[in-house]
Design an enzyme around this catalytic site. Structure first.
Site, PDB file in Angstrom:
ATOM      1  N   ASP A  79      -2.851   8.040 -10.517  1.00  0.00           N
ATOM      2  CA  ASP A  79      -1.388   8.073 -10.459  1.00  0.00           C
ATOM      3  C   ASP A  79      -0.966   8.225  -9.004  1.00  0.00           C
ATOM      4  O   ASP A  79      -1.714   8.727  -8.172  1.00  0.00           O
ATOM      5  CB  ASP A  79      -0.824   9.229 -11.290  1.00  0.00           C
ATOM      6  CG  ASP A  79       0.689   9.109 -11.444  1.00  0.00           C
ATOM      7  OD1 ASP A  79       1.112   8.232 -12.215  1.00  0.00           O
ATOM      8  OD2 ASP A  79       1.426   9.847 -10.759  1.00  0.00           O
TER       9      ASP A  79
HETATM   10  N1  LIG Z   1      -0.376  -4.042  -4.823  1.00  0.00           N
HETATM   11  C1  LIG Z   1       0.124  -2.829  -4.460  1.00  0.00           C
HETATM   12  N2  LIG Z   1       0.412  -1.909  -5.426  1.00  0.00           N
HETATM   13  C2  LIG Z   1       0.904  -0.716  -5.003  1.00  0.00           C
HETATM   14  C3  LIG Z   1       1.136  -0.405  -3.648  1.00  0.00           C
HETATM   15  N3  LIG Z   1       1.640   0.869  -3.581  1.00  0.00           N
HETATM   16  C4  LIG Z   1       1.711   1.328  -4.857  1.00  0.00           C
HETATM   17  N4  LIG Z   1       1.245   0.383  -5.707  1.00  0.00           N
HETATM   18  C5  LIG Z   1       1.162   0.463  -7.169  1.00  0.00           C
HETATM   19  O1  LIG Z   1       2.293   1.169  -7.645  1.00  0.00           O
HETATM   20  C6  LIG Z   1       1.937   1.746  -8.897  1.00  0.00           C
HETATM   21  C7  LIG Z   1       2.283   3.220  -8.848  1.00  0.00           C
HETATM   22  O2  LIG Z   1       2.706   3.586 -10.126  1.00  0.00           O
HETATM   23  P1  LIG Z   1       1.797   4.497 -11.108  1.00  0.00           P
HETATM   24  O3  LIG Z   1       2.725   5.131 -12.071  1.00  0.00           O
HETATM   25  O4  LIG Z   1       0.857   5.334 -10.336  1.00  0.00           O
HETATM   26  O5  LIG Z   1       0.856   3.457 -11.898  1.00  0.00           O
HETATM   27  P2  LIG Z   1       1.299   2.305 -12.903  1.00  0.00           P
HETATM   28  O6  LIG Z   1       1.531   1.043 -12.131  1.00  0.00           O
HETATM   29  O7  LIG Z   1       2.395   2.755 -13.796  1.00  0.00           O
HETATM   30  O8  LIG Z   1      -0.035   2.043 -13.737  1.00  0.00           O
HETATM   31  P3  LIG Z   1      -0.849   3.098 -14.624  1.00  0.00           P
HETATM   32  O9  LIG Z   1      -2.095   3.426 -13.869  1.00  0.00           O
HETATM   33  O10 LIG Z   1      -1.124   2.329 -15.909  1.00  0.00           O
HETATM   34  O11 LIG Z   1       0.065   4.302 -14.842  1.00  0.00           O
HETATM   35  C8  LIG Z   1       0.437   1.554  -9.090  1.00  0.00           C
HETATM   36  O12 LIG Z   1       0.177   0.447  -9.945  1.00  0.00           O
HETATM   37  C9  LIG Z   1      -0.021   1.263  -7.664  1.00  0.00           C
HETATM   38  O13 LIG Z   1      -1.225   0.505  -7.656  1.00  0.00           O
HETATM   39  C10 LIG Z   1       0.836  -1.409  -2.670  1.00  0.00           C
HETATM   40  O14 LIG Z   1       1.030  -1.249  -1.459  1.00  0.00           O
HETATM   41  N5  LIG Z   1       0.323  -2.584  -3.125  1.00  0.00           N
END
Ligand SMILES: Nc1nc2c(ncn2[C@@H]2O[C@H](COP(=O)(O)OP(=O)(O)OP(=O)(O)O)[C@@H](O)[C@H]2O)c(=O)[nH]1
Length: 202
Positions: A79
């Site tokens: 996360d």
């Molecule tokens: N490609 C990319 N993704 C990013 C970057 N910064 C943050 N993220 C993504 O932003 C999201 C952060 O949200 P989270 O709530 O942690 O995760 P999520 O996308 O909801 O996915 P889950 O693991 O299923 O909870 C993650 O999927 C990270 O990989 C970046 O610079 N590049």
């Protein structure tokens, strides 16, 4: 000789394309099984304010949820929370929220707190939180709108409304921290743990 020595692939409790790409590029076999938890509800009920602690809790909760449905498997949860001063941000819900968030981040330094947890049979075997510090350029409203026009839906796929490895790089004056931490998965500490479990040939 293969890199992965485990009897079964890792289970990634995530739908994040960035996290899948990071593991795939590192040559780690995995099955992606998203955790069906109420992240915002869990964070609110926890009474936790510290962004790193919230990220650590949610990473562990995601991994534990999937672990409980897949006994015996090694389950990875992750996360990421964005902190601007005392405030925490999550993925913007839509373009308007992304624009509002970028207006608040512009010209200031924010932190990305990325947590990872490894759980098996409901027991947390490993957890880590890493921080990256991001200095965003001052941006006019017109620049923010132009950026959002160009990136489109991708603005709502990341906690900061940017992909640093893509067009998000244009928003920044300075980046301090591990690239994988920015992407949302502290890979180096995770690899250290997997190696300690004799799951990697290298
Ligand atoms: N490609 C990319 N993704 C990013 C970057 N910064 C943050 N993220 C993504 O932003 C999201 C952060 O949200 P989270 O709530 O942690 O995760 P999520 O996308 O909801 O996915 P889950 O693991 O299923 O909870 C993650 O999927 C990270 O990989 C970046 O610079 N590049």
């Amino acid at each position: 000789m293969t890199l992965w020595l485990g009897p079964q692939p890792l289970v990634l409790a995530s739908q994040s394309s960035a996290r899948k790409t990071v593991l795939a590029n590192a040559g780690i076999p995995f099955e992606a099984i998203p955790a069906e938890i109420d992240e915002r509800g869990i964070a609110a009920a926890s009474g936790i304010a510290a962004p790193g602690a919230i990220a650590a809790l949610l990473a562990e909760q995601k991994a534990a949820f999937v672990s409980n449905h897949h006994p015996g498997r090694l389950v990875l949860g992750a996360d990421q929370t964005l902190a601007l001063g005392a405030r925490s941000f999550n993925k913007p819900a839509d373009r308007a929220a992304a624009a509002k968030q970028l207006r608040e981040l512009a010209g200031r330094r924010h932190e990305l707190h990325s947590a990872v947890a490894v759980v098996r049979n409901g027991i947390t075997l490993f957890s880590d939180v890493s921080i990256a510090r991001m200095t965003m350029r001052p941006l006019t409203d017109a620049e923010i709108e132009a950026y959002l026009d160009i990136v489109g839906d991708k603005a709502t796929a990341s906690v900061g409304a940017y992909q640093i490895e893509g067009l998000g790089v244009h928003l920044f004056d300075g980046i301090h921290g591990d690239h994988f931490t920015i992407l949302g998965l502290p890979l180096l500490p995770l690899l250290g743990f997997l190696r300690s479990q004799n799951l990697m040939a290298v």
